[in-house]
Design an enzyme around this catalytic site. Structure first.
Site, PDB file in Angstrom:
ATOM      1  N   SER A  21     -33.786 103.202  18.702  1.00 22.97           N
ATOM      2  CA  SER A  21     -35.178 102.721  17.964  1.00 22.97           C
ATOM      3  C   SER A  21     -34.400 101.665  16.835  1.00 22.97           C
ATOM      4  O   SER A  21     -35.263 100.579  16.776  1.00 22.97           O
ATOM      5  CB  SER A  21     -35.749 103.833  17.062  1.00 22.97           C
ATOM      6  N   ARG A 119     -48.990 103.444  30.722  1.00 25.15           N
ATOM      7  CA  ARG A 119     -49.201 103.713  28.981  1.00 25.15           C
ATOM      8  C   ARG A 119     -50.338 102.958  28.377  1.00 25.15           C
ATOM      9  O   ARG A 119     -50.505 101.695  28.805  1.00 25.15           O
ATOM     10  CB  ARG A 119     -48.076 103.195  28.566  1.00 25.15           C
ATOM     11  N   SER A 164     -46.986 105.725  16.973  1.00 23.67           N
ATOM     12  CA  SER A 164     -46.443 104.929  15.912  1.00 23.67           C
ATOM     13  C   SER A 164     -46.062 103.442  16.227  1.00 23.67           C
ATOM     14  O   SER A 164     -46.094 102.456  15.354  1.00 23.67           O
ATOM     15  CB  SER A 164     -45.293 105.376  15.267  1.00 23.67           C
ATOM     16  N   GLN A 165     -45.759 103.289  17.535  1.00 20.52           N
ATOM     17  CA  GLN A 165     -45.144 101.925  17.913  1.00 20.52           C
ATOM     18  C   GLN A 165     -46.327 100.884  17.744  1.00 20.52           C
ATOM     19  O   GLN A 165     -45.749  99.788  17.619  1.00 20.52           O
ATOM     20  CB  GLN A 165     -44.649 102.127  19.402  1.00 20.52           C
ATOM     21  N   ASP A 305     -40.379 113.295  20.457  1.00 19.87           N
ATOM     22  CA  ASP A 305     -39.199 113.127  21.403  1.00 19.87           C
ATOM     23  C   ASP A 305     -38.280 114.375  21.477  1.00 19.87           C
ATOM     24  O   ASP A 305     -37.295 114.468  22.270  1.00 19.87           O
ATOM     25  CB  ASP A 305     -38.320 112.052  20.979  1.00 19.87           C
ATOM     26  N   GLN A 328     -49.455 113.627  21.241  1.00 17.70           N
ATOM     27  CA  GLN A 328     -48.836 112.354  21.857  1.00 17.70           C
ATOM     28  C   GLN A 328     -47.759 112.656  22.892  1.00 17.70           C
ATOM     29  O   GLN A 328     -47.347 111.662  23.550  1.00 17.70           O
ATOM     30  CB  GLN A 328     -48.364 111.458  20.819  1.00 17.70           C
ATOM     31  N   ARG A 336     -45.002 115.076  28.874  1.00 17.49           N
ATOM     32  CA  ARG A 336     -43.905 116.029  28.553  1.00 17.49           C
ATOM     33  C   ARG A 336     -44.195 117.282  28.462  1.00 17.49           C
ATOM     34  O   ARG A 336     -43.334 118.202  28.729  1.00 17.49           O
ATOM     35  CB  ARG A 336     -42.980 115.391  27.372  1.00 17.49           C
ATOM     36  N   ARG A 377     -35.552 111.947  28.750  1.00 17.35           N
ATOM     37  CA  ARG A 377     -35.216 113.145  27.892  1.00 17.35           C
ATOM     38  C   ARG A 377     -35.740 114.259  28.714  1.00 17.35           C
ATOM     39  O   ARG A 377     -35.218 115.587  28.376  1.00 17.35           O
ATOM     40  CB  ARG A 377     -36.255 112.851  26.674  1.00 17.35           C
TER      41      ARG A 377
END
Length: 425
Positions: A21, A119, A164-165, A305, A328, A336, A377
Site C-alpha cells: 500500500s 471489480r 477505501s481505494q 485483508d 467488503q 474471500r 491472500r
C-alpha cells in the site's frame, strides 16, 4: 504451481518486506511530482510492476537503482498513453490510475485481469463525472475496462466507499485539478488506509480540510514536491507469519515493523493477543509466541485483508470466533468470505458463512487438497492452515503469491516450515 505443506514447528527471525500500500502510493505520488523522487527499499512484486507499468504509460520515468526506485514525475500533467493501461491484478493501481489519467486532456483505457474486470468501479466513475471528467465502463456493467477522458476540473461529489481505494484515488489526485474539490463520503470502510493516504499528503505539504472522514475540501492547483523515503514494512504480509506462529504454537521474530505507522493491519497484533497469543514489540522487532488459543469476536471492517489469515487461525481456537462487519471482503480478488468457508471446510473446519463475515468453531484440521482461487491472500492463508493441520495439504494456484509476497515460501522455509513449491503442467 501448487504449495505442498506439512505440519511444522517454526523458529527464528525473518525480515518483513515493504508495504504494498505504501509502495503504490509512493510510486503514484512520485510520478505526479515535480523532479526526481527516491523510494528506498520498496516492495518488488507483480502488483508493483503493474503500477510501474501504468505510471510509465502516463509519462513518468521509473528506474531501479539497486534496491531503490528512482521516479521522475510529470509535474501534475500525465500524458495520454499510446496503448491501454493493464493493471494486472492490482486493484489499488486500477482505482488510482483512473483518476490520475483524468488529470490529462485525452482519453485513456484502463483494464486488468479477469479478477479486476469483475471489480465494481461505478461509484468512482460517477464521482469523476461530477468533477468534470468523462468515465465510461466499456461493457456497461459498472466494471473495467473503463474509458477515462479528462480533464479533471474539480467540483462537488458524494461517493460511497465500500473500498477505501475510491477515496484514496480522489485524495491523491484532486490537489492537482484546476479548481477546488468538495468530497462527501457517506460510507467508508477500511478507514486506516485513508489515514495512510492523508499521512502521505501531510508529509508532502498538500493542503486540505476535513470534517472527520465524512467531508473533504481539497484546494486545486497544488503540486507535489520530490521526496526521498524508506518504504515501511508490510503488516498485511506480516500477519501470515504472526498467524502461523499462533496456530503452530511456535516462537518467531519479525523485523522491520513500525507500530507507529498508520497501516490498519497492525491491529491484528491485538487481535491475536485477544485470542491468547503472546506478542512482544520492541522498536522494529516483534516476537510472537503461540499459546492455547480461544475464540472471541473480532471486527474486521478496518482490516479486511486480514480475514483469510484470521479465518485459518480461528480454526485452531477453542470455542467460537466471529469475524464480522467486513462485507467488503466479498469485493476483493475473490469473494474471500465464501472462498475461505469453502476451502477450510475441505480441511474439516466447522465454519458458517455470514453476510458480512465468518463464524468459526475451533476443531483440529486435517490435510486436504484445497484451491487458492488465484488469490494471493487465500493461498497464503491456506498454507498457514496447512502448517497446523494433521497430514499434508496441497494448495493450488500458488503462483498468485507473487502479486504481493514473492518471498513468502522462502521466508517460511527459513523459519523451518515444511513448505515447497510444486510445478504443475
Amino acid at each position: 504451481m501448487k504449495l505442498r505443506v506439512k505440519p511444522s514447528q517454526l523458529a527464528g527471525s525473518v525480515p518483513i518486506p515493504a508495504s504494498k500500500s505504501h509502495t503504490v502510493r509512493a510510486l503514484v505520488i512520485g510520478s505526479l511530482a515535480e523532479g526526481q523522487s527516491r523510494l528506498i527499499a520498496p516492495l518488488d512484486s507483480a502488483d508493483i510492476q503493474s503500477c510501474i507499468g501504468a505510471m510509465r504509460l502516463l509519462g513518468a520515468q521509473v528506474e531501479a537503482d539497486g534496491c531503490d526506485l528512482l521516479v521522475r514525475g510529470v509535474a501534475g500533467s500525465p500524458r495520454v498513453p499510446s496503448s491501454p493501461i493493464d493493471v494486472g491484478n492490482s486493484g489499488t493501481t486500477l482505482y488510482i490510475a483512473c483518476v490520475t489519467a483524468a488529470l490529462g486532456g485525452g482519453t485513456t483505457t484502463i483494464t486488468g485481469d479477469a479478477q479486476i474486470q469483475a471489480r465494481p468501479i461505478q461509484p468512482l466513475t460517477s464521482a469523476l463525472e461530477d468533477l468534470g471528467a468523462r468515465a465510461v465502463s466499456e461493457r456497461d456493467n459498472g466494471c473495467p475496462p473503463v474509458r477515462i477522458t479528462g480533464p479533471l476540473r474539480g467540483g462537488k461529489t458524494s461517493i460511497e466507499c465500500p473500498t477505501s481505494q475510491y477515496l484514496t484515488a480522489l485524495l491523491i489526485n484532486c490537489p492537482l485539478a484546476n479548481s477546488d474539490s468538495h468530497i462527501e463520503v457517506p460510507l467508508l470502510h477500511e478507514q486506516p488506509y485513508v489515514h495512510m493516504t492523508l499521512d502521505w499528503l501531510d508529509r508532502l505539504g498538500i493542503e486540505y480540510e476535513r470534517e472527520g472522514l465524512e467531508r473533504f475540501h481539497v484546494p486545486g492547483g497544488q503540486s507535489y514536491p520530490p521526496f526521498e523515503r524508506p518504504i515501511p514494512a508490510d503488516f498485511s504480509s506480516a500477519n501470515f507469519f504472526m498467524c502461523a506462529a499462533a496456530v503452530t504454537g511456535s516462537e518467531i521474530t519479525l523485523t522491520g515493523l513500525d507500530m507507529d505507522d498508520p497501516q490498519g493491519d497492525k491491529a491484528v497484533v491485538d487481535m491475536l493477543r485477544q485470542m491468547g497469543a503472546e506478542v512482544e514489540v520492541d522498536e522494529l522487532r516483534m516476537t510472537v509466541r503461540g499459546k492455547p488459543l480461544h475464540g472471541c469476536e473480532l471486527d474486521l471492517n478496518a482490516t479486511p485483508d486480514a480475514l483469510p489469515a484470521l479465518a485459518a487461525t480461528a480454526c485452531f481456537a477453542e470455542g467460537e470466533t466471529l469475524l464480522g462487519n467486513v462485507p467488503q471482503a466479498r469485493l476483493k480478488e475473490t469473494d474471500r468470505i465464501s472462498v475461505m468457508a469453502t476451502e477450510l471446510r475441505k480441511m474439516g473446519a466447522d465454519i458458517t458463512e455470514l453476510d458480512d463475515g465468518l463464524l468459526v468453531r475451533g476443531r483440529q484440521l486435517r490435510g486436504a487438497q484445497v484451491d487458492g482461487h488465484g488469490d494471493h491472500r487465500i493461498v497464503m492463508a491456506l498454507a498457514v492452515a496447512g502448517l497446523g493441520a494433521a497430514d499434508e495439504t496441497t494448495v493450488s494456484t500458488a503462483e498468485a503469491i507473487a502479486v504481493t509476497f514473492p518471498d513468502f515460501v522462502e521466508l517460511m522455509r527459513r523459519l523451518g516450515a515444511t513448505l515447497e513449491k510444486v510445478d504443475t503442467p
